[in-house]
Design a protein around this motif. Structure first.
Motif, PDB file in Angstrom:
ATOM      1  N   ALA A   4     -16.697  -4.495  32.956  1.00 23.84           N
ATOM      2  CA  ALA A   4     -17.291  -3.314  33.569  1.00 23.84           C
ATOM      3  C   ALA A   4     -17.353  -2.158  32.588  1.00 23.84           C
ATOM      4  N   PRO A  60     -20.427  -3.627  29.569  1.00 24.23           N
ATOM      5  CA  PRO A  60     -21.368  -4.588  30.147  1.00 24.23           C
ATOM      6  C   PRO A  60     -22.328  -5.147  29.095  1.00 24.23           C
ATOM      7  N   GLN A  89     -26.185  -7.085  39.514  1.00 17.30           N
ATOM      8  CA  GLN A  89     -25.206  -6.390  40.353  1.00 17.30           C
ATOM      9  C   GLN A  89     -23.774  -6.628  39.891  1.00 17.30           C
ATOM     10  N   ARG A  90     -23.597  -7.592  38.996  1.00 18.66           N
ATOM     11  CA  ARG A  90     -22.252  -7.871  38.505  1.00 18.66           C
ATOM     12  C   ARG A  90     -21.819  -6.775  37.541  1.00 18.66           C
ATOM     13  N   PRO A  91     -20.565  -6.364  37.572  1.00 23.50           N
ATOM     14  CA  PRO A  91     -20.126  -5.253  36.717  1.00 23.50           C
ATOM     15  C   PRO A  91     -20.179  -5.591  35.228  1.00 23.50           C
ATOM     16  N   GLU A  92     -20.149  -6.878  34.867  1.00 22.69           N
ATOM     17  CA  GLU A  92     -20.169  -7.252  33.452  1.00 22.69           C
ATOM     18  C   GLU A  92     -21.568  -7.214  32.848  1.00 22.69           C
TER      19      GLU A  92
END
Length: 691
Positions: free
Chosen positions: A454, A457, A531-534
């Motif tokens: 996060a 990214p 939408q993934r924090p990574e």
């Protein structure tokens, strides 16, 4: 004048964190090919490595310990390399190679011949040769009889006559080919004037004189030649060598083709049709251990309304009666073969992003899935029924040899000592599923680079698979996401509508409507990944080859959400493609006749929406690509340049649908990485040094 200061370090010589961080290291990774199992339980595998000059890959044969106790041992060594290993019942190892015959004068253009490595070791010797080379061969499991497939010019199949006709054409400077039926090309080569013939060699003589030649007389089992369609090398021998099964191409309409199954008596040469279905292709035959039955694949011919469907047929050799082994299985079986006792059939099929091994009883019953994760190929059945052997790969592992229990369900295989492994990957592999616009579940693989979080990214690259009737499920050297992961990119590998392994209805969702559900499925997968924090959703790109290249082009006309698009061997003008591809009849079944039914061309051809493209594009194409001819890439390139779209064109004059040479493979990745770095990472354009 001298200095005591140390010379600057050469960055190219410093150890890299993994072989994916440096492209020269990546193309040099050894790669495992075909696997073969002997009657007494010995394994041989082909291993491809980079030659000393780094200009080409060469193959050698290695022996593996089926019990997993001893390390792999190299069996062959030559500059031309060796491939297609197959064991004879006497324990000798047969293979094809273009290495020179020590008993003859050097040839200007060496052709592949059949060679034999004795069971007790020693030097390999040439066994069979033909003026057109040996394309493939088969060995009878019980008798050891051999047949070979060789390309032969019209007018007779005697070697001297064939050689004379070849020489006459060469001396006259004639390269012309007269065609009297469709098609004229296949993938990357012209069809004709030579056609594949199947020759009977029988039982190979013993090596009585290690220094002398092996004298074998070949008899043509197909004197009328197989149709010049490029797929006439699929043959199988019954265990006693008395029968030859092969797929034979026959006309299907004025310019179409389909395949049927025929049997040839190897003693008399008499041929009879065994399975002929006017609504299907029939191929992939394998004999039962007693030779009384065979199993094969039936692929229904696609239509405007429906995609193909696949099943396995169990066929009685005596009278040709057949019944389905997998009538209610909503997956597509391939590569069938019998169990050691003949009571079951093993096959492989795509299943939810895997390529699994299944077992189905021949007397009826539901198939059982034997493997969990991974994609399996080169399946081999031990003669005593005690084990199965195969090559297993996945997106986090290139092909490695493994041993399987012949009956256990959803098992993890036992890895065998291998001459090639990849220890370190620059990231991790994850799997997720997202819901598409119509409620369908879309499975994806996601490669995350090391350090993605996060707080840090990673930029995202969408990769769309080819086919379109395939899926992301196994390791790929041509489209290796770990090369990008080593540069900090996350790579998304979705299986949208038209992907196989998710049921026929999932394929049907995109049938004839490539720009609809396949596109929305891909965008749904990208939405979920972003939408993934990574993942840094503000820095994304899209790539694809073949059908994936079509989708890359379609994406470029439908959205400007991506910073860059790379399109390889891509379809641009569907109507133009139909007239120039190597198998137009196949695609016309799905899209219709463009003159009388233009709807699908008008709705799904990217070239009709060229004015909407705003995204920078890298176009890549090979001139020897006959599946998606170079005209598609040239037309796309002109359309982009005419409209002032930032674009580049990477052109390979001597590559085909793929990029197969080490040097060109390396510059392919270099150009792609440089293009992404410029448009996704905002770096200054760095032209690859050799381009």
């Amino acid at each position: 004048m001298t200095s005591s200061a140390p010379a600057p370090a050469d960055p190219s010589r410093e150890p890299a964190p993994s072989p994916f961080h440096r492209l020269a290291d990546f193309v040099a990774i050894p790669r495992i090919g075909a696997l073969a199992l002997s009657p007494d339980g010995r394994l041989a595998v082909s291993l491809v490595t980079l030659d000393r000059e780094g200009k080409k890959w060469q193959s050698a044969l290695w022996e593996l310990d089926a019990e997993g106790r001893r390390p792999a041992r190299r069996l062959t060594r030559s500059a031309p390399g060796e491939s297609s290993p197959a064991w004879a019942p006497d324990g000798s190892l047969l293979f094809t190679s273009a290495r020179p015959d020590p008993g003859t004068a050097p040839a200007d253009e060496p052709k592949p011949s059949l060679w034999r490595l004795p069971a007790d070791g020693g030097e390999a010797r040439p066994v069979l040769s033909r003026p057109g080379g040996i394309g493939s061969f088969a060995v009878a499991a019980g008798s050891g009889d051999v047949v070979v497939v060789s390309s032969t010019l019209p007018g007779g199949s005697e070697p001297a006559a064939d050689e004379e006709r070849r020489k006459a054409r060469a001396d006259a400077g004639v390269t012309a080919i007269l065609h009297e039926a469709y098609p004229v090309r296949h993938w990357d080569h012209d069809l004709g004037p030579a056609a594949p013939h199947v020759f009977w060699a029988g039982r190979l003589p013993a090596d009585e004189d290690p220094a002398g030649p092996v004298a074998v007389e070949l008899r043509d089992l197909t004197p009328d030649a197989l149709p010049p369609n490029g797929s006439g090398e699929e043959v199988a021998l019954s265990p006693d060598g008395s029968l030859l099964a092969r797929a034979e191409e026959v006309p299907d309409g004025p310019a179409g083709r389909r395949s049927r199954l025929v049997l040839t008596d190897t003693a008399t040469g008499g041929t009879r049709v065994l399975v002929d279905d006017p609504l299907a292709d029939v191929y992939g035959a394998a004999f039962s251990p007693d030779g009384s039955r065979l199993v094969c694949v039936r692929e229904s011919l696609s239509t405007y309304a429906d995609p193909p469907d696949y099943t396995l047929l169990l066929v009685d050799v005596a009278d040709g009666t057949a019944r389905e082994l997998t009538p209610d299985v909503d997956r597509w079986p391939s590569a069938p073969q019998f169990s050691a006792d003949g009571t079951a059939v093993y096959y492989q099929a795509d299943e939810q992003g895997r390529h699994a091994v299944f077992r189905v009883p021949v007397d009826g019953g539901e198939p059982v899935r034997l493997t969990g994760d991974g994609a399996y190929s080169s399946l081999q059945v031990a003669r005593d029924g005690s084990a199965l052997f195969a090559l297993r790969s996945a997106y986090d592992s290139p092909s490695v040899p493994v041993r399987l229990d012949p009956t256990a369900e959803m098992q993890d295989p036992v890895p065998l000592p291998s001459p090639a492994t990849v220890a370190d990957l620059p990231g991790t592999l994850q799997e997720f599923t997202t819901t598409a616009a119509d409620g369908a579940q879309v499975q994806s693989w996601l490669v995350l680079p090391e350090g993605a979080s996060a707080g840090n990214p990673a930029p995202l690259v969408l990769w769309v698979h080819g086919g379109p009737l395939m899926s992301w499920n196994s390791w790929s050297w041509r489209w290796c996401p770990w090369v990008l992961a080593a540069r900090g990119y996350a790579v998304l590998l979705p299986n949208p509508a038209l992907s196989q392994g998710f049921g026929l209805d999932f394929v049907r969702r995109g049938w004839g409507e490539w720009g609809e559900a396949p596109y929305t499925d891909l965008m749904a997968a990208v939405d979920a990944a972003e939408q993934r924090p990574e993942i840094d959703g503000t820095r994304t790109a899209a790539m694809g080859g073949s059908f994936g290249g079509y989708m890359a082009n379609w994406i470029a006309t439908q959205t400007d959400r991506f910073k860059a698009i790379v399109t390889h061997a891509s379809l641009w003008n569907l109507e133009g493609f139909l007239g120039t591809t190597d198998a137009a009849y196949y695609w016309e079944k799905e899209w219709g006749d463009p003159l009388t039914d233009p709807k699908r061309y008008e709705q799904n051809s990217p070239h009709r929406f060229a004015d909407a493209i705003r995204t920078p594009m890298l176009v890549i194409h090979g001139d020897k690509d006959y599946r998606v001819p170079i005209g598609e890439g040239l037309a796309l390139w002109y359309a982009l340049q005419k409209r002032g779209v930032p674009s580049k064109f990477l052109y390979f004059p001597d590559e085909n649908h793929w990029v197969l040479t080490p040097g060109n493979s390396q510059v392919w990745y270099e150009a792609v990485l440089a293009f992404l770095a410029e448009h996704v990472l905002g770096e200054e354009w760095q032209r690859p040094a050799l381009l």
